[in-house]
Motif scaffolding. Structure first.
Motif, PDB file in Angstrom:
ATOM      1  N   HIS A 182     -48.518  20.925  40.645  1.00 53.90           N
ATOM      2  CA  HIS A 182     -50.361  21.344  40.469  1.00 53.90           C
ATOM      3  C   HIS A 182     -50.595  21.907  40.998  1.00 53.90           C
ATOM      4  N   TRP A 183     -50.028  22.581  42.195  1.00 56.94           N
ATOM      5  CA  TRP A 183     -49.692  23.890  43.055  1.00 56.94           C
ATOM      6  C   TRP A 183     -49.703  24.921  42.074  1.00 56.94           C
ATOM      7  N   GLY A 184     -50.639  26.223  42.599  1.00 58.90           N
ATOM      8  CA  GLY A 184     -51.181  27.226  41.256  1.00 58.90           C
ATOM      9  C   GLY A 184     -49.577  27.447  40.548  1.00 58.90           C
ATOM     10  N   PRO A 185     -48.850  28.162  41.107  1.00 54.31           N
ATOM     11  CA  PRO A 185     -47.308  29.400  40.711  1.00 54.31           C
ATOM     12  C   PRO A 185     -47.066  27.519  39.925  1.00 54.31           C
ATOM     13  N   LEU A 186     -46.580  27.254  40.496  1.00 55.29           N
ATOM     14  CA  LEU A 186     -45.725  25.812  39.321  1.00 55.29           C
ATOM     15  C   LEU A 186     -47.017  25.623  38.200  1.00 55.29           C
ATOM     16  N   TYR A 187     -47.809  25.326  39.044  1.00 52.14           N
ATOM     17  CA  TYR A 187     -48.992  24.791  37.499  1.00 52.14           C
ATOM     18  C   TYR A 187     -48.555  25.940  36.154  1.00 52.14           C
ATOM     19  N   LYS A 188     -48.672  27.083  36.369  1.00 55.44           N
ATOM     20  CA  LYS A 188     -48.525  28.459  36.040  1.00 55.44           C
ATOM     21  C   LYS A 188     -47.647  28.595  35.052  1.00 55.44           C
ATOM     22  N   MET A 189     -46.592  28.607  36.102  1.00 56.27           N
ATOM     23  CA  MET A 189     -44.938  28.825  35.369  1.00 56.27           C
ATOM     24  C   MET A 189     -44.417  27.578  34.744  1.00 56.27           C
ATOM     25  N   ILE A 190     -44.777  26.716  35.147  1.00 62.22           N
ATOM     26  CA  ILE A 190     -44.055  25.173  34.486  1.00 62.22           C
ATOM     27  C   ILE A 190     -45.259  24.419  34.064  1.00 62.22           C
TER      28      ILE A 190
END
Length: 323
Positions: A182-190
């Motif tokens: 749920h950390w920004g970049p990981l949320y968007k990518m995964i």
């Protein structure tokens, strides 16, 4: 190492032959084994009366296939598909019965047939392209760490306490890895794809990107493997039963229904659908899979009740400062 391992060797096929090759009356059987599964089951049953019917069926399967990697791969994949879709279908039926709507947590959002079908297609694609290769490689990898496939099976007590340990370890892994996703970049990518449905339904339990399937799957598969590495005492049957329990937990948590008889009403620290549904609705908090304690201890609980408790704690703290 599993105490039964030395008695029967690690290959059930060898277990069968070693138990029968000293019997003159079966010499022709071993040189020309029955061609059918049930023919071999009959012969194995005659000379292994100390085994229960499930152990005989198990031994017959490996004897019939005569390739442990293939036998385990087929059995593992079929088990996963039958349990996953077998558990999801009842929730699909419940979604179509208006009477159950009173127990639906977000009862204004019932998944359509098209949404269910779109979800099923991606889940099947993930199963065949991501999970099938992992399942196929599981047997040789697990045997490297000492996993037993022999008979007799471990006791029910052994199976029960090991599965309980796996639940705790997996829940810990799931909390921290899920929270990281749920950390920004990981949320968007995964992770964003899994949150496509703000009102989850059972079939969507494994609706996720391949990377997420692998990351969260580490907790499910890695927990038993870690246990096996440390203790050398794990049977693949226990692994199968653990996977069944985990699939039931994941699908039920995504079902979107909270009944008066749901487990969390009797076991307060169990998460269940009520806990996870809020996570999908609000996109934050409630990161655990099976239990509530990590969210409670680290103050990541979500929902109206959690917000109310935080306000009460804040007011109490401010009141002490004023005094």
């Amino acid at each position: 190492m599993n105490k039964n391992k030395d008695s029967y060797n690690y290959l059930p096929y060898f277990a069968f032959t070693s138990l029968t090759n000293d019997m003159n009356s079966t010499s022709s059987l071993l040189s020309s084994p029955p061609e059918t599964y049930w023919g071999q089951f009959y012969e194995i049953s005659k000379y292994n009366v100390h085994l229960n019917v499930f152990e005989r069926l198990w031994t017959t399967w490996y004897t019939y296939i005569q390739n442990d990697v293939l036998a385990t791969g087929i059995m593992s994949f079929l088990m996963h598909e039958i349990i996953y879709f077998g558990r999801a279908v009842p929730w699909m039926i419940i979604d179509r019965i208006p009477w159950f709507n009173r127990y639906k947590l977000q009862n204004q959002k019932v998944p359509t047939d098209q949404e269910q079908w779109n979800c099923a297609k991606l889940v099947l694609l993930s199963h065949f392209t991501v999970e099938l290769p992992q399942i196929w490689l599981f047997h040789p990898a697990a045997q490297y760490f000492g996993l037993a496939t022999s008979v007799p099976f471990p006791s029910l007590l052994t199976i029960a306490y090991q599965i309980a340990i796996f639940f705790v370890v997996e829940d810990t892994w799931h909390y921290w890895s899920h929270r990281a996703l749920h950390w920004g970049p990981l949320y968007k990518m995964i992770h964003k794809i899994h949150h496509q449905y703000s009102a989850p339904f059972g079939l969507a339990a494994e609706y996720a990107s391949p990377i997420e399937v692998m990351v969260l799957g580490i907790g499910t598969v890695g927990s038993p493997i870690l246990w096996c590495v440390i203790t050398g005492d794990l049977h693949i049957l226990t692994m199968y039963l653990w996977i069944v329990c985990r699939l039931f937990q994941a699908i039920d948590a995504h079902s979107g229904y909270d009944f008066p008889w749901s487990l969390h009403h009797f076991v307060p620290f169990w998460a269940g659908a009520q806990h996870h549904d809020i996570h999908h609705e609000r996109f934050i908090g409630n990161y655990s899979s099976s239990f509530r304690w990590w969210d409670y201890l680290l103050d990541t609980e979500s929902g109206p009740e959690a917000a109310k408790k935080r306000r009460e704690r804040r007011l109490a703290k401010e009141g002490k400062k004023v005094q």
